[in-house]
Structures are given as C-alpha cells and as structure tokens.
Design an enzyme around this catalytic site. Structure first.
Site, PDB file in Angstrom:
ATOM      1  N   LYS A  19       8.625  86.198  38.689  1.00 55.55           N
ATOM      2  CA  LYS A  19       7.866  86.270  39.940  1.00 55.55           C
ATOM      3  C   LYS A  19       8.624  85.606  41.078  1.00 55.55           C
ATOM      4  O   LYS A  19       9.590  84.878  40.838  1.00 55.55           O
ATOM      5  CB  LYS A  19       6.497  85.625  39.772  1.00 55.55           C
ATOM      6  N   SER A  31       9.892  80.150  50.727  1.00 57.40           N
ATOM      7  CA  SER A  31       9.292  78.860  50.349  1.00 57.40           C
ATOM      8  C   SER A  31      10.285  77.706  50.459  1.00 57.40           C
ATOM      9  O   SER A  31       9.918  76.550  50.278  1.00 57.40           O
ATOM     10  CB  SER A  31       8.742  78.933  48.922  1.00 57.40           C
ATOM     11  N   HIS A  62      13.753  83.027  42.323  1.00 56.55           N
ATOM     12  CA  HIS A  62      13.890  83.261  43.757  1.00 56.55           C
ATOM     13  C   HIS A  62      15.256  83.808  44.166  1.00 56.55           C
ATOM     14  O   HIS A  62      16.273  83.439  43.582  1.00 56.55           O
ATOM     15  CB  HIS A  62      13.705  81.947  44.515  1.00 56.55           C
ATOM     16  N   CYS A  74       1.706  76.710  40.905  1.00 59.12           N
ATOM     17  CA  CYS A  74       1.627  77.973  40.186  1.00 59.12           C
ATOM     18  C   CYS A  74       0.587  77.979  39.074  1.00 59.12           C
ATOM     19  O   CYS A  74      -0.002  79.027  38.779  1.00 59.12           O
ATOM     20  CB  CYS A  74       3.011  78.360  39.679  1.00 59.12           C
ATOM     21  N   ALA A  88       3.956  73.993  38.273  1.00 63.31           N
ATOM     22  CA  ALA A  88       3.351  72.722  38.632  1.00 63.31           C
ATOM     23  C   ALA A  88       1.839  72.905  38.706  1.00 63.31           C
ATOM     24  O   ALA A  88       1.365  73.940  39.156  1.00 63.31           O
ATOM     25  CB  ALA A  88       3.888  72.235  39.986  1.00 63.31           C
ATOM     26  N   HIS A 146      15.126  76.027  44.891  1.00 62.94           N
ATOM     27  CA  HIS A 146      14.949  75.846  43.439  1.00 62.94           C
ATOM     28  C   HIS A 146      14.838  77.192  42.752  1.00 62.94           C
ATOM     29  O   HIS A 146      14.513  78.199  43.382  1.00 62.94           O
ATOM     30  CB  HIS A 146      13.668  75.042  43.175  1.00 62.94           C
ATOM     31  N   GLU A 187       5.465  84.834  48.665  1.00 60.25           N
ATOM     32  CA  GLU A 187       5.295  83.523  48.030  1.00 60.25           C
ATOM     33  C   GLU A 187       5.108  83.702  46.517  1.00 60.25           C
ATOM     34  O   GLU A 187       5.791  83.077  45.725  1.00 60.25           O
ATOM     35  CB  GLU A 187       4.094  82.818  48.652  1.00 60.25           C
ATOM     36  N   ASP A 209       6.288  78.756  34.295  1.00 61.05           N
ATOM     37  CA  ASP A 209       7.449  78.175  35.005  1.00 61.05           C
ATOM     38  C   ASP A 209       8.020  76.890  34.400  1.00 61.05           C
ATOM     39  O   ASP A 209       8.391  75.971  35.135  1.00 61.05           O
ATOM     40  CB  ASP A 209       7.085  77.925  36.487  1.00 61.05           C
ATOM     41  N   ASP A 227       9.777  81.439  37.814  1.00 60.27           N
ATOM     42  CA  ASP A 227       9.955  81.521  39.240  1.00 60.27           C
ATOM     43  C   ASP A 227      11.421  81.964  39.387  1.00 60.27           C
ATOM     44  O   ASP A 227      12.312  81.304  38.851  1.00 60.27           O
ATOM     45  CB  ASP A 227       9.787  80.078  39.767  1.00 60.27           C
TER      46      ASP A 227
END
Ligand code: VGL
Ligand code: ZN
Length: 198
Positions: A111, A75, A69, A150, A146, A86, A118, A25, A67
């Site tokens: 992901k 989240s 989303h 993750c 982070a 984000h 999540e 990420d 990531d």
C-alpha cells in the site's frame, strides 16, 4: 514474558478458519534503527510470530501488509507531509522485519505506492476486503504498527466494511503513548474490540 502474553492472547481469542490475522507494516523502517522508528516495535515480533503460528494451525488466513512508498510520497516532510522518508520501495527499510515468520499461503498486501495517495488503511483501494469476503472471512484480528496510524485506519475500515474487528494490544505499538491512547478510544468508538495486553 512475550511468549506468555502470546499464550494468554491466543486463549482469549480462539482463532478459527473464518478468521484473518492482519500483520500491519511490521517493516524494518518502523523498528529499531529504522527511519521512522516506532518505540518497542521489535518487542512484538515474537508475539506476532506466535499468533501467526496459531492462525496458520487453525486454518485462519494470515495477511501481511507493507507500506511501500515512492521516494516522493506526499506523507514525507520534503513533500509537505508529517513523516520522515521511510519504507521507500526497493530499499532495505521497506523489508518486513527479518525475524517475522510467515507461513506458506500468507497473503501480501502493498500500500501507499502512489505519491499522491496517503493510503494508511490496508483496505484502501487494495482489494483486500473483496479477497477476505471471497474467502468467507468474518473476523479480523489486527496486529503490527503503528497503532495510531495504519493499525487504527485499517481497524476502523474493517468495521465499516462489515468485519468483526479486534486489535490485539500486546502485538501493536504506537509512535507515542498519547497517540496510542487516543487511537484506542477512537477505535473502540468505531466498534473495534481492543483486546488489552496480555
Ligand atoms: C505508518 C506512518 C507513516 C504505519 C505508515 O504503517 O502505521 N505510519 N506511514
Ligand atoms: Zn508510510
């Protein structure tokens, strides 16, 4: 300094063909000016690049996750989660860091694409473990952000899935220092080797 760290870390780990380097990420939204800024995340980019180069030179697999989303991911604050919005798919914030250099043959994993999941770990329903096994990968080296989210979730899953797992501290950053400390303790307790910086 960053480059020296990378050299030290490289010498310590001695990457080989049956290894995978997992870049977690490393996206704009987690870096300076992003929507969920991880302090000092940008500092790791040159270190990650040096590790990626080394991995590629040694025939190790390089994997980069994102990531990604939907705008209504669970989240996010607006949907009861703990983060500001984000890495929304299709936005600039979801892009990988523009200075990250990935080789041809790198494997990309997306992901957290579904609102109700999540999916902090890059191994959660992505097929990555199967792909690594198919390629006879034995050890995974995890970098990115982070650290307490993750990176931690991915590292603990990697151990559970039977991979010899290392996290390279020089090439990860936490959202908060305490979060990072707790994450390292949890990862170590789970069987992850945390290689201290440099
Ligand atoms: C992450 C917070 C929220 C991460 C993802 O990639 O570590 N952190 N979503
Ligand atoms: Zn996220």
């Amino acid at each position: 300094m960053a480059h020296e760290d990378a050299v030290m870390t490289r010498q310590k780990i001695g990457l080989r063909m049956s290894d995978a380097l997992l870049v977690v990420d490393l996206q704009r939204d987690f870096c300076a000016g992003g929507k969920l800024e991880v302090p000092h995340a940008d500092e790791i980019v040159p270190i990650v690049n040096a590790l990626v180069e080394e991995a590629h030179a040694r025939g190790a697999l390089v994997v980069a996750s994102r990531d990604l989303h939907p705008p209504d991911h669970q989240s996010f604050h607006a949907f009861g989660g703990r983060w500001p919005q984000h890495c929304v798919r299709g936005t600039r914030g979801a892009d990988l860091h523009p200075d990250l250099k990935l080789p041809e043959g790198a494997l990309f994993v997306a992901k957290a694409r579904r609102a109700e999941r999540e999916q902090a770990s890059v191994f959660d329903a992505t097929g990555l473990a199967e792909e690594l096994r198919r390629r006879a990968v034995e050890r995974v080296f995890i970098v990115g952000v982070a650290e307490e989210v993750c990176v931690k979730a991915s590292a603990i899953d990697a151990v559970r899935l039977g991979f010899v797992t290392h996290v390279l501290r020089a090439a990860t950053r936490p959202v908060t220092p305490e979060g990072g400390e707790n994450a390292r303790a949890e990862m170590r307790a789970a069987g992850v080797t945390v290689i201290e910086a440099p």
